[in-house]
Design a protein around this motif. Structure first.
Motif, PDB file in Angstrom:
ATOM      1  N   ASP A 102       7.622  -1.937  -9.309  1.00 43.41           N
ATOM      2  CA  ASP A 102       6.522  -2.703  -8.717  1.00 43.41           C
ATOM      3  C   ASP A 102       6.019  -2.043  -7.435  1.00 43.41           C
ATOM      4  O   ASP A 102       4.809  -1.976  -7.187  1.00 43.41           O
ATOM      5  CB  ASP A 102       6.962  -4.139  -8.425  1.00 43.41           C
ATOM      6  CG  ASP A 102       7.116  -4.974  -9.684  1.00 43.41           C
ATOM      7  OD1 ASP A 102       6.628  -4.537 -10.757  1.00 43.41           O
ATOM      8  OD2 ASP A 102       7.734  -6.061  -9.599  1.00 43.41           O
ATOM      9  N   ARG A 103       6.962  -1.580  -6.626  1.00 47.62           N
ATOM     10  CA  ARG A 103       6.582  -0.914  -5.375  1.00 47.62           C
ATOM     11  C   ARG A 103       5.774   0.344  -5.655  1.00 47.62           C
ATOM     12  O   ARG A 103       4.745   0.591  -5.027  1.00 47.62           O
ATOM     13  CB  ARG A 103       7.834  -0.573  -4.556  1.00 47.62           C
ATOM     14  CG  ARG A 103       7.517  -0.026  -3.159  1.00 47.62           C
ATOM     15  CD  ARG A 103       8.735   0.579  -2.500  1.00 47.62           C
ATOM     16  NE  ARG A 103       9.263   1.723  -3.200  1.00 47.62           N
ATOM     17  CZ  ARG A 103       8.718   2.946  -3.197  1.00 47.62           C
ATOM     18  NH1 ARG A 103       7.617   3.184  -2.535  1.00 47.62           N
ATOM     19  NH2 ARG A 103       9.289   3.933  -3.857  1.00 47.62           N
ATOM     20  N   ARG A 105       4.022   1.022  -8.409  1.00 46.07           N
ATOM     21  CA  ARG A 105       2.735   0.650  -8.978  1.00 46.07           C
ATOM     22  C   ARG A 105       1.778   0.206  -7.872  1.00 46.07           C
ATOM     23  O   ARG A 105       0.615   0.592  -7.837  1.00 46.07           O
ATOM     24  CB  ARG A 105       2.905  -0.468 -10.012  1.00 46.07           C
ATOM     25  CG  ARG A 105       1.609  -0.833 -10.728  1.00 46.07           C
ATOM     26  CD  ARG A 105       1.793  -1.920 -11.783  1.00 46.07           C
ATOM     27  NE  ARG A 105       2.738  -2.972 -11.485  1.00 46.07           N
ATOM     28  CZ  ARG A 105       2.530  -3.989 -10.658  1.00 46.07           C
ATOM     29  NH1 ARG A 105       1.403  -4.104 -10.017  1.00 46.07           N
ATOM     30  NH2 ARG A 105       3.456  -4.906 -10.474  1.00 46.07           N
ATOM     31  N   GLN A 106       2.303  -0.584  -6.938  1.00 51.05           N
ATOM     32  CA  GLN A 106       1.470  -1.045  -5.833  1.00 51.05           C
ATOM     33  C   GLN A 106       1.010   0.140  -4.989  1.00 51.05           C
ATOM     34  O   GLN A 106      -0.151   0.192  -4.568  1.00 51.05           O
ATOM     35  CB  GLN A 106       2.253  -2.041  -4.974  1.00 51.05           C
ATOM     36  CG  GLN A 106       1.418  -2.687  -3.895  1.00 51.05           C
ATOM     37  CD  GLN A 106       2.196  -3.755  -3.134  1.00 51.05           C
ATOM     38  OE1 GLN A 106       3.390  -3.904  -3.321  1.00 51.05           O
ATOM     39  NE2 GLN A 106       1.511  -4.488  -2.292  1.00 51.05           N
ATOM     40  N   GLN A 107       1.907   1.099  -4.764  1.00 50.58           N
ATOM     41  CA  GLN A 107       1.536   2.296  -3.997  1.00 50.58           C
ATOM     42  C   GLN A 107       0.451   3.078  -4.725  1.00 50.58           C
ATOM     43  O   GLN A 107      -0.491   3.561  -4.109  1.00 50.58           O
ATOM     44  CB  GLN A 107       2.766   3.176  -3.762  1.00 50.58           C
ATOM     45  CG  GLN A 107       2.492   4.414  -2.936  1.00 50.58           C
ATOM     46  CD  GLN A 107       2.062   4.093  -1.528  1.00 50.58           C
ATOM     47  OE1 GLN A 107       2.592   3.182  -0.915  1.00 50.58           O
ATOM     48  NE2 GLN A 107       1.091   4.802  -1.013  1.00 50.58           N
ATOM     49  N   GLU A 109      -1.769   1.860  -6.808  1.00 50.82           N
ATOM     50  CA  GLU A 109      -3.015   1.110  -6.702  1.00 50.82           C
ATOM     51  C   GLU A 109      -3.641   1.294  -5.324  1.00 50.82           C
ATOM     52  O   GLU A 109      -4.859   1.433  -5.207  1.00 50.82           O
ATOM     53  CB  GLU A 109      -2.763  -0.376  -6.983  1.00 50.82           C
ATOM     54  CG  GLU A 109      -2.485  -0.669  -8.439  1.00 50.82           C
ATOM     55  CD  GLU A 109      -2.089  -2.114  -8.701  1.00 50.82           C
ATOM     56  OE1 GLU A 109      -2.072  -2.922  -7.741  1.00 50.82           O
ATOM     57  OE2 GLU A 109      -1.801  -2.441  -9.868  1.00 50.82           O
ATOM     58  N   GLU A 110      -2.796   1.307  -4.300  1.00 46.50           N
ATOM     59  CA  GLU A 110      -3.304   1.529  -2.948  1.00 46.50           C
ATOM     60  C   GLU A 110      -3.901   2.932  -2.828  1.00 46.50           C
ATOM     61  O   GLU A 110      -4.953   3.106  -2.210  1.00 46.50           O
ATOM     62  CB  GLU A 110      -2.197   1.326  -1.919  1.00 46.50           C
ATOM     63  CG  GLU A 110      -1.794  -0.126  -1.739  1.00 46.50           C
ATOM     64  CD  GLU A 110      -0.590  -0.308  -0.832  1.00 46.50           C
ATOM     65  OE1 GLU A 110      -0.090   0.701  -0.262  1.00 46.50           O
ATOM     66  OE2 GLU A 110      -0.134  -1.453  -0.694  1.00 46.50           O
ATOM     67  N   GLN A 177      -4.762   7.390 -10.806  1.00 42.53           N
ATOM     68  CA  GLN A 177      -3.628   6.723 -11.453  1.00 42.53           C
ATOM     69  C   GLN A 177      -3.023   7.600 -12.546  1.00 42.53           C
ATOM     70  O   GLN A 177      -1.808   7.691 -12.669  1.00 42.53           O
ATOM     71  CB  GLN A 177      -4.066   5.375 -12.032  1.00 42.53           C
ATOM     72  CG  GLN A 177      -4.299   4.327 -10.965  1.00 42.53           C
ATOM     73  CD  GLN A 177      -4.836   3.023 -11.530  1.00 42.53           C
ATOM     74  OE1 GLN A 177      -5.396   2.994 -12.612  1.00 42.53           O
ATOM     75  NE2 GLN A 177      -4.668   1.950 -10.773  1.00 42.53           N
TER      76      GLN A 177
END
Length: 187
Positions: A102-103, A105-107, A109-110, A177
């Motif tokens: 999750d971390r 994936r969030q990175q 996306e950021e 991505q």
């Protein structure tokens, strides 16, 4: 009289002798009976001791079986506890891995959002983009378009579309991505 006394005395003595012989026999019978009773009592005691020994052995065997079962039950409980601890470690590890995914994936996306921000910043800083609407810029751009014979609005629109497509192809979210995905596979 003497004969009678003697006979009577002899008879009494003879009777006593007979009784004495009968007394010995009775005494012998009593001793045999007592010996048989003692032997029977001895045999009963031995049988009772054997029964007690057998009962004690059975009780000891039962205790041994009970102890063995208790030891097996304890081993089973310990094994179950170890299995439960192992399952808990696996759950914790899976939870940590999910949090890490999750971390990441969030990175990503950021980072992709940052690429979009880069495009917006580029478009803002493009030559003349921030000056549009300024009267001097507008006059100059219209004069140039008139001198060359181009339609200024058409040219500006096509240039903006081309720059946007190029920057999206180079730094767009999907490209960033997919590149991040490829790079993650290499690590």
């Amino acid at each position: 009289a003497g004969g009678a006394t003697g006979g009577a005395g002899g008879g009494a003595t003879g009777g006593a002798a007979m009784m004495g012989g009968g007394g010995e026999e009775a005494s012998l019978r009593q001793r045999r009976t007592a010996a048989a009773a003692a032997a029977a009592e001895q045999q009963r005691r031995q049988q009772q001791q054997q029964e007690e020994a057998a009962s004690a052995a059975a009780a000891a065997s039962a205790r041994e079986v009970a102890q063995k079962r208790e030891a097996e039950a304890e081993a089973s409980r310990q094994e179950a506890a170890r299995a439960q601890e192992a399952e808990e470690r696996v759950r914790q590890q899976q939870k940590a891995e999910a949090a890490e995914r999750d971390r990441k994936r969030q990175q990503q996306e950021e980072d992709a959002d940052s690429a979009d921000d880069s495009f917006k910043q580029f478009m803002k800083e493009e030559d003349g983009e921030d000056e549009q609407g300024d009267s001097d810029y507008e006059d100059s751009a219209n004069a140039l378009a008139g001198a060359i014979g181009w339609n200024r609005k058409d040219i500006e629109s096509k240039a903006d579309d081309a720059v946007k497509q190029l920057t999206q192809a180079i730094g767009g979210k999907k490209v960033v991505q997919s590149l991040q995905g490829m790079m993650a596979g290499i690590r």
